[in-house]
Design a protein around this motif. Sequence first.
Motif, PDB file in Angstrom:
ATOM      1  N   ASP A  38      -9.298   2.349   4.015  1.00 14.96           N
ATOM      2  CA  ASP A  38      -9.105   2.502   5.431  1.00 14.96           C
ATOM      3  C   ASP A  38      -9.266   3.511   6.581  1.00 14.96           C
ATOM      4  OD1 ASP A  38      -9.512   1.758   8.158  1.00 14.96           O
ATOM      5  OD2 ASP A  38      -9.017  -0.595   7.607  1.00 14.96           O
ATOM      6  N   VAL A  39     -10.163   4.244   6.911  1.00 21.54           N
ATOM      7  CA  VAL A  39      -8.984   5.301   7.750  1.00 21.54           C
ATOM      8  C   VAL A  39      -8.240   4.898   9.016  1.00 21.54           C
ATOM      9  CG1 VAL A  39      -9.584   7.452   9.032  1.00 21.54           C
ATOM     10  CG2 VAL A  39     -10.775   7.292   6.975  1.00 21.54           C
ATOM     11  N   VAL A  40      -8.743   4.116   9.469  1.00 24.69           N
ATOM     12  CA  VAL A  40      -8.509   3.415  10.664  1.00 24.69           C
ATOM     13  C   VAL A  40      -7.493   3.087  10.673  1.00 24.69           C
ATOM     14  CG1 VAL A  40      -8.861   1.739  12.793  1.00 24.69           C
ATOM     15  CG2 VAL A  40     -10.887   3.003  12.019  1.00 24.69           C
ATOM     16  N   ALA A  41      -6.764   2.289   9.876  1.00 26.87           N
ATOM     17  CA  ALA A  41      -5.630   1.829   9.171  1.00 26.87           C
ATOM     18  C   ALA A  41      -4.639   2.894   8.244  1.00 26.87           C
ATOM     19  CB  ALA A  41      -5.722   0.265   8.795  1.00 26.87           C
ATOM     20  N   ASP A  42      -5.611   3.712   7.712  1.00 24.29           N
ATOM     21  CA  ASP A  42      -4.435   4.163   6.370  1.00 24.29           C
ATOM     22  C   ASP A  42      -4.304   3.567   5.882  1.00 24.29           C
ATOM     23  OD1 ASP A  42      -3.233   6.779   5.429  1.00 24.29           O
ATOM     24  OD2 ASP A  42      -1.754   6.593   6.613  1.00 24.29           O
ATOM     25  N   ARG A  43      -4.854   3.273   4.943  1.00 27.36           N
ATOM     26  CA  ARG A  43      -4.765   2.311   4.035  1.00 27.36           C
ATOM     27  C   ARG A  43      -5.666   1.872   3.035  1.00 27.36           C
ATOM     28  NH1 ARG A  43      -6.351  -4.178   3.777  1.00 27.36           N
ATOM     29  NH2 ARG A  43      -3.899  -4.899   1.960  1.00 27.36           N
ATOM     30  N   LEU A  44      -4.934   2.618   1.676  1.00 25.96           N
ATOM     31  CA  LEU A  44      -5.326   2.685   0.473  1.00 25.96           C
ATOM     32  C   LEU A  44      -5.329   1.784  -0.423  1.00 25.96           C
ATOM     33  CD1 LEU A  44      -6.708   4.949  -1.074  1.00 25.96           C
ATOM     34  CD2 LEU A  44      -4.585   5.398  -1.219  1.00 25.96           C
ATOM     35  N   VAL A  45      -6.671   1.491  -0.987  1.00 27.30           N
ATOM     36  CA  VAL A  45      -5.747   0.466  -2.107  1.00 27.30           C
ATOM     37  C   VAL A  45      -6.868   0.331  -3.082  1.00 27.30           C
ATOM     38  CG1 VAL A  45      -5.136  -2.230  -0.728  1.00 27.30           C
ATOM     39  CG2 VAL A  45      -7.939  -1.606  -1.608  1.00 27.30           C
ATOM     40  N   TRP A  46      -6.556  -0.165  -4.630  1.00 26.90           N
ATOM     41  CA  TRP A  46      -7.056   0.139  -5.589  1.00 26.90           C
ATOM     42  C   TRP A  46      -7.111  -0.964  -6.975  1.00 26.90           C
ATOM     43  CZ3 TRP A  46      -3.153   3.432  -4.640  1.00 26.90           C
ATOM     44  CH2 TRP A  46      -1.703   3.101  -5.557  1.00 26.90           C
ATOM     45  N   SER A  47      -7.913  -1.082  -7.545  1.00 22.07           N
ATOM     46  CA  SER A  47      -8.162  -2.073  -8.453  1.00 22.07           C
ATOM     47  C   SER A  47      -6.463  -2.163  -9.081  1.00 22.07           C
ATOM     48  CB  SER A  47      -9.390  -2.162  -9.323  1.00 22.07           C
ATOM     49  OG  SER A  47      -9.523  -1.261 -10.248  1.00 22.07           O
ATOM     50  N   GLU A  48      -6.832  -3.215 -10.424  1.00 15.73           N
ATOM     51  CA  GLU A  48      -6.253  -2.942 -11.491  1.00 15.73           C
ATOM     52  C   GLU A  48      -5.904  -2.134 -12.114  1.00 15.73           C
ATOM     53  OE1 GLU A  48      -3.311  -4.964 -11.637  1.00 15.73           O
ATOM     54  OE2 GLU A  48      -3.168  -5.731  -9.620  1.00 15.73           O
ATOM     55  N   ALA A  49      -7.322  -1.686 -12.706  1.00 14.75           N
ATOM     56  CA  ALA A  49      -7.796  -0.514 -13.752  1.00 14.75           C
ATOM     57  C   ALA A  49      -7.056   0.696 -13.527  1.00 14.75           C
ATOM     58  CB  ALA A  49      -9.030  -0.844 -13.746  1.00 14.75           C
TER      59      ALA A  49
ATOM     60  N   PRO B 147       5.255  -2.391  -3.271  1.00 10.43           N
ATOM     61  CA  PRO B 147       4.936  -4.214  -1.967  1.00 10.43           C
ATOM     62  C   PRO B 147       4.694  -3.600  -0.448  1.00 10.43           C
ATOM     63  CG  PRO B 147       7.337  -2.225  -2.871  1.00 10.43           C
ATOM     64  CD  PRO B 147       6.171  -2.008  -3.593  1.00 10.43           C
ATOM     65  N   SER B 148       4.207  -1.718  -0.724  1.00 11.10           N
ATOM     66  CA  SER B 148       3.771  -1.306   0.960  1.00 11.10           C
ATOM     67  C   SER B 148       2.352  -0.230   0.169  1.00 11.10           C
ATOM     68  CB  SER B 148       4.534  -0.568   1.844  1.00 11.10           C
ATOM     69  OG  SER B 148       4.677   0.187   0.713  1.00 11.10           O
ATOM     70  N   THR B 149       1.184  -0.569   1.081  1.00 11.12           N
ATOM     71  CA  THR B 149       0.069   0.244   1.052  1.00 11.12           C
ATOM     72  C   THR B 149      -0.046   1.215   0.983  1.00 11.12           C
ATOM     73  OG1 THR B 149      -1.199  -1.910   1.547  1.00 11.12           O
ATOM     74  CG2 THR B 149      -2.561  -0.146   0.992  1.00 11.12           C
ATOM     75  N   PRO B 150      -0.243   2.163   0.322  1.00 14.80           N
ATOM     76  CA  PRO B 150       0.371   3.783  -0.400  1.00 14.80           C
ATOM     77  C   PRO B 150      -0.876   4.227   0.708  1.00 14.80           C
ATOM     78  CG  PRO B 150       0.274   3.116  -2.505  1.00 14.80           C
ATOM     79  CD  PRO B 150      -0.287   1.685  -1.113  1.00 14.80           C
ATOM     80  N   THR B 151      -0.394   5.116   1.796  1.00 14.72           N
ATOM     81  CA  THR B 151      -1.365   5.760   2.052  1.00 14.72           C
ATOM     82  C   THR B 151      -2.096   7.356   1.516  1.00 14.72           C
ATOM     83  OG1 THR B 151       0.203   7.408   3.143  1.00 14.72           O
ATOM     84  CG2 THR B 151       0.989   5.753   4.750  1.00 14.72           C
ATOM     85  N   ILE B 152      -3.277   7.643   2.572  1.00 12.66           N
ATOM     86  CA  ILE B 152      -3.741   8.712   2.006  1.00 12.66           C
ATOM     87  C   ILE B 152      -2.957   9.786   0.870  1.00 12.66           C
ATOM     88  CG2 ILE B 152      -4.846   9.814   3.549  1.00 12.66           C
ATOM     89  CD1 ILE B 152      -7.108   9.413   0.781  1.00 12.66           C
ATOM     90  N   ARG B 153      -1.901  10.274   2.563  1.00  9.76           N
ATOM     91  CA  ARG B 153      -1.229  11.041   1.906  1.00  9.76           C
ATOM     92  C   ARG B 153      -0.161  11.180   0.878  1.00  9.76           C
ATOM     93  NH1 ARG B 153       2.459  11.510   6.907  1.00  9.76           N
ATOM     94  NH2 ARG B 153       0.175  12.464   7.985  1.00  9.76           N
ATOM     95  N   TRP B 154       0.202   9.607   0.887  1.00 11.97           N
ATOM     96  CA  TRP B 154       0.810   9.521  -0.457  1.00 11.97           C
ATOM     97  C   TRP B 154      -0.065   9.803  -1.253  1.00 11.97           C
ATOM     98  CZ3 TRP B 154      -0.085   6.354  -4.669  1.00 11.97           C
ATOM     99  CH2 TRP B 154       0.507   5.489  -6.057  1.00 11.97           C
ATOM    100  N   TRP B 155      -1.293   9.005  -1.811  1.00 13.90           N
ATOM    101  CA  TRP B 155      -2.456   9.691  -2.755  1.00 13.90           C
ATOM    102  C   TRP B 155      -2.348  11.542  -3.417  1.00 13.90           C
ATOM    103  CZ3 TRP B 155      -5.279   6.999  -6.535  1.00 13.90           C
ATOM    104  CH2 TRP B 155      -6.274   7.331  -7.091  1.00 13.90           C
ATOM    105  N   MET B 156      -2.339  12.138  -1.647  1.00 11.56           N
ATOM    106  CA  MET B 156      -3.592  13.791  -1.856  1.00 11.56           C
ATOM    107  C   MET B 156      -2.287  14.242  -2.674  1.00 11.56           C
ATOM    108  SD  MET B 156      -5.467  14.365  -1.410  1.00 11.56           S
ATOM    109  CE  MET B 156      -5.935  16.063  -0.919  1.00 11.56           C
ATOM    110  N   SER B 157      -0.253  13.473  -2.845  1.00  8.77           N
ATOM    111  CA  SER B 157       0.689  13.814  -3.364  1.00  8.77           C
ATOM    112  C   SER B 157       0.801  13.594  -4.715  1.00  8.77           C
ATOM    113  CB  SER B 157       1.813  12.919  -3.059  1.00  8.77           C
ATOM    114  OG  SER B 157       1.786  12.279  -3.084  1.00  8.77           O
TER     115      SER B 157
END
Length: 140
Positions: free
Chosen positions: A43-54, A65-75
Motif C-alpha cells: 500500500d503506497v499511501v500507508a507505506d505498508r507491505l504484507v506478504w503471505s505465509e509462503a 509485530p509491525s508491518t515492514p516498509t518498502i525501505r525494509w524490503w529494499m534493504s
Amino acid sequence: MIAPRSVPVPDLPSRLHASEDAWFDHPWCRAAQTAGLAAWRYDVVADRLVWSEALHAALGYPALPSTPTIRWWMSRVHPDDVASVAHAYDAASAHALDGWAVPYRLRRSDGSYSAVTDFGTAVRDDSGELVGLMGYLSFR
C-alpha cells in the motif's frame, strides 16, 4: 525484465485495503500458493507491505509485530540487484510500467540469498494514481 503490460484486475484498489486474512484468502492468492508462489502487496499511501505465509517460510522471517516498509524490503535485496528492483518501482510510479517480472536475489533471515523472480503489477485508483503494488515471488 519482461516488457510492460497492463494487468486488469476487477476491484483491485479496494482489495488493496482488505484485511490481510481476506487478501490472502482470495482465490488468486490461494492458487499462487498452490503453485509454490508467495503473494505480497504494498500500500503506497500507508507505506505498508504484507506478504503471505509462503514468503515467511521460504525466507525464514517470522511474522513481524509491525508491518515492514518498502525501505525494509529494499534493504534485503542484494546490493547488485537494487537498481533493477528500484527501476520497476520507479517506472510503475511514473506510469511507464504497469506490470513486470524482475529477477533478483533476496536476503534470507540467515543472511544467505535466495534467487527470486518478482512478478508484480501496479494498482491504480479511478483517477490513475498509483495506490499500491501487488504480486508474487517465485523462487528459482
